[in-house]
Design a protein around this motif. Structure first.
Motif, PDB file in Angstrom:
ATOM      1  N   LEU A  82       0.187  12.390   3.635  1.00 27.96           N
ATOM      2  CA  LEU A  82       0.033  11.032   4.157  1.00 27.96           C
ATOM      3  C   LEU A  82      -1.263  10.407   3.644  1.00 27.96           C
ATOM      4  O   LEU A  82      -2.319  11.049   3.644  1.00 27.96           O
ATOM      5  CB  LEU A  82       0.007  11.057   5.690  1.00 27.96           C
ATOM      6  CG  LEU A  82       1.336  11.283   6.401  1.00 27.96           C
ATOM      7  CD1 LEU A  82       1.095  11.640   7.854  1.00 27.96           C
ATOM      8  CD2 LEU A  82       2.207  10.031   6.312  1.00 27.96           C
ATOM      9  N   THR A  83      -1.201   9.175   3.230  1.00 25.41           N
ATOM     10  CA  THR A  83      -2.413   8.408   2.926  1.00 25.41           C
ATOM     11  C   THR A  83      -3.014   7.929   4.240  1.00 25.41           C
ATOM     12  O   THR A  83      -2.423   8.085   5.325  1.00 25.41           O
ATOM     13  CB  THR A  83      -2.080   7.207   2.037  1.00 25.41           C
ATOM     14  OG1 THR A  83      -1.246   6.315   2.786  1.00 25.41           O
ATOM     15  CG2 THR A  83      -1.367   7.627   0.763  1.00 25.41           C
ATOM     16  N   ASP A  84      -4.187   7.336   4.175  1.00 26.51           N
ATOM     17  CA  ASP A  84      -4.799   6.763   5.380  1.00 26.51           C
ATOM     18  C   ASP A  84      -3.871   5.734   6.012  1.00 26.51           C
ATOM     19  O   ASP A  84      -3.720   5.674   7.247  1.00 26.51           O
ATOM     20  CB  ASP A  84      -6.143   6.121   5.036  1.00 26.51           C
ATOM     21  CG  ASP A  84      -7.212   7.154   4.695  1.00 26.51           C
ATOM     22  OD1 ASP A  84      -7.017   8.332   5.039  1.00 26.51           O
ATOM     23  OD2 ASP A  84      -8.222   6.763   4.078  1.00 26.51           O
ATOM     24  N   ALA A  85      -3.229   4.884   5.181  1.00 29.33           N
ATOM     25  CA  ALA A  85      -2.295   3.876   5.700  1.00 29.33           C
ATOM     26  C   ALA A  85      -1.095   4.555   6.329  1.00 29.33           C
ATOM     27  O   ALA A  85      -0.593   4.121   7.382  1.00 29.33           O
ATOM     28  CB  ALA A  85      -1.850   2.947   4.572  1.00 29.33           C
ATOM     29  N   GLY A  86      -0.620   5.644   5.704  1.00 28.81           N
ATOM     30  CA  GLY A  86       0.512   6.376   6.260  1.00 28.81           C
ATOM     31  C   GLY A  86       0.200   6.992   7.601  1.00 28.81           C
ATOM     32  O   GLY A  86       1.022   6.955   8.530  1.00 28.81           O
ATOM     33  N   ARG A  87      -1.017   7.588   7.718  1.00 26.14           N
ATOM     34  CA  ARG A  87      -1.418   8.176   9.009  1.00 26.14           C
ATOM     35  C   ARG A  87      -1.546   7.103  10.091  1.00 26.14           C
ATOM     36  O   ARG A  87      -1.206   7.344  11.258  1.00 26.14           O
ATOM     37  CB  ARG A  87      -2.737   8.923   8.839  1.00 26.14           C
ATOM     38  CG  ARG A  87      -2.589  10.305   8.219  1.00 26.14           C
ATOM     39  CD  ARG A  87      -3.888  11.094   8.312  1.00 26.14           C
ATOM     40  NE  ARG A  87      -4.906  10.526   7.433  1.00 26.14           N
ATOM     41  CZ  ARG A  87      -5.056  10.860   6.149  1.00 26.14           C
ATOM     42  NH1 ARG A  87      -4.258  11.766   5.621  1.00 26.14           N
ATOM     43  NH2 ARG A  87      -6.004  10.308   5.413  1.00 26.14           N
ATOM     44  N   ALA A  88      -1.984   5.915   9.733  1.00 29.41           N
ATOM     45  CA  ALA A  88      -2.114   4.832  10.716  1.00 29.41           C
ATOM     46  C   ALA A  88      -0.736   4.310  11.146  1.00 29.41           C
ATOM     47  O   ALA A  88      -0.533   3.954  12.315  1.00 29.41           O
ATOM     48  CB  ALA A  88      -2.947   3.698  10.123  1.00 29.41           C
ATOM     49  N   LEU A  89       0.197   4.294  10.199  1.00 27.64           N
ATOM     50  CA  LEU A  89       1.517   3.722  10.494  1.00 27.64           C
ATOM     51  C   LEU A  89       2.435   4.700  11.211  1.00 27.64           C
ATOM     52  O   LEU A  89       3.274   4.281  12.025  1.00 27.64           O
ATOM     53  CB  LEU A  89       2.170   3.271   9.186  1.00 27.64           C
ATOM     54  CG  LEU A  89       3.526   2.569   9.304  1.00 27.64           C
ATOM     55  CD1 LEU A  89       3.392   1.256  10.094  1.00 27.64           C
ATOM     56  CD2 LEU A  89       4.125   2.308   7.916  1.00 27.64           C
ATOM     57  N   MET A 102       0.850  -1.201   0.000  1.00 25.97           N
ATOM     58  CA  MET A 102       0.000   0.000   0.000  1.00 25.97           C
ATOM     59  C   MET A 102       0.879   1.242   0.000  1.00 25.97           C
ATOM     60  O   MET A 102       2.027   1.220   0.445  1.00 25.97           O
ATOM     61  CB  MET A 102      -0.928   0.014   1.216  1.00 25.97           C
ATOM     62  CG  MET A 102      -0.213  -0.014   2.549  1.00 25.97           C
ATOM     63  SD  MET A 102      -1.341  -0.249   3.939  1.00 25.97           S
ATOM     64  CE  MET A 102      -1.853  -1.953   3.662  1.00 25.97           C
ATOM     65  N   LYS A 103       0.319   2.351  -0.504  1.00 27.43           N
ATOM     66  CA  LYS A 103       1.003   3.631  -0.517  1.00 27.43           C
ATOM     67  C   LYS A 103       0.912   4.296   0.851  1.00 27.43           C
ATOM     68  O   LYS A 103      -0.135   4.248   1.517  1.00 27.43           O
ATOM     69  CB  LYS A 103       0.388   4.560  -1.565  1.00 27.43           C
ATOM     70  CG  LYS A 103       0.700   4.166  -3.001  1.00 27.43           C
ATOM     71  CD  LYS A 103       2.161   4.452  -3.317  1.00 27.43           C
ATOM     72  CE  LYS A 103       2.450   4.198  -4.792  1.00 27.43           C
ATOM     73  NZ  LYS A 103       3.874   4.460  -5.108  1.00 27.43           N
TER      74      LYS A 103
END
Length: 304
Positions: free
Chosen positions: A59-66, A47-48
């Protein structure tokens, strides 16, 4: 599962420093290298994490979560690194010495007491190993020097012979030979003998001295360590032949000199070729050699 620490570091730097160029500057890398690390992390996650435009990164949603998890993990790693680094700075300097077990068990304690009086701040680690292992420790720098046997070595170490240690007969106090000051090998025919094999290296020394005669003796037991062979002797299971210092003052053991042939091993200090020892290592080397020579002289004076 493999953890991509380099990728997570790049991801965190890009976010915290506001872009690929400042992240690359902070990490002392090229922008291409930083981009490659991020792409590799994203590929492993499937994922991006970031959306990049010519002017900004988002940040993508995945980036904000990580992000908070990566930040926490990196902070914990930094704390661990600082802890280890501080421990290294605060820990006492170590002097590492290789030593044959048969000498370590009987010769080290008084030497370490004398050394501690001279260098109370120096901690000592003893690698009580076989001849080949001691050579390897010295060769790779794990040990400052080793107390071993004079022998050929594949590392080309410097070797200084400092003493000869005779082999003696070890027997229970109630055995008929225990009353003898000196015993010839021929008197051992028919006796139950305990052979000490590898990794001690003593069996080869005895075999070389006896030649074909070694086959005429009753080697009923075999151990790999001198201490075990001596325990078998103390329990009445047989007799054994050991380096003289290893049986000195061992409870339940009497020793006699051996003749016809006289068998001895050459003790040597091994160091890396051309190495100069630091003062504590040199002091330990001298104390060990002097102590061993003195104890061997005592054996000669008072008998085995």
């Amino acid at each position: 599962m493999q953890i991509d620490f380099l990728g997570m570091q790049a991801f965190l730097c890009i976010v915290e420093h506001g872009g690929f160029l400042p992240a690359a500057t902070h990490l002392n890398l090229s922008q291409t290298a930083v981009s490659h690390r991020l792409r590799k992390l994203e590929d492993s996650l499937g994922m991006k994490l970031l959306t990049r435009t010519t002017r900004s990164i988002t940040l993508t949603d995945a980036g904000r979560a990580l992000l908070p998890r990566v930040r926490s993990a990196m902070q914990e790693l930094e704390r661990s690194y600082d802890t280890v680094r501080q421990h290294t700075l605060d820990a006492p300097p170590w002097l590492v010495v290789g030593c044959l077990p048969t000498l370590a068990i009987s010769q080290l304690a008084p030497v370490l007491r004398a050394f501690a009086r001279r260098y109370p701040e120096v901690a000592v680690r003893i690698m009580d190993d076989s001849i080949s292992e001691i050579a390897e420790h010295v060769h790779n720098g794990a040990a400052a020097f080793g107390v071993s046997l004079a022998s050929s070595n594949r590392y080309g170490l410097d070797m200084e012979v400092f003493a000869q240690e005779p082999f003696v007969l070890a027997c229970p106090p109630d055995h008929p030979l225990a009353r003898s000051r000196c015993v010839e090998w021929e008197q051992l025919r028919g006796e139950t003998l305990i052979r000490i094999s590898l990794p001690a290296g003593n069996a080869a020394t005895i075999d070389d001295a006896l030649g074909e005669r070694r086959l005429s003796f009753r080697w009923i037991y075999e151990t790999q360590h001198t201490s075990i062979a001596l325990d078998l002797v103390a329990n009445g299971l047989g007799l054994t032949i050991v380096p003289a210092l290893s049986a000195r003052n061992v409870p339940g053991i009497r020793t006699c000199a051996l003749q016809a042939p006289h068998v001895a091993r050459e003790l040597a200090i091994v160091t890396r070729r051309g190495a100069r020892l630091a003062p504590p290592a040199q002091a330990m080397r001298e104390l060990l050699a002097e102590g061993i020579r003195r104890n061997l002289a005592d054996l000669d004076e008072y008998g085995a």
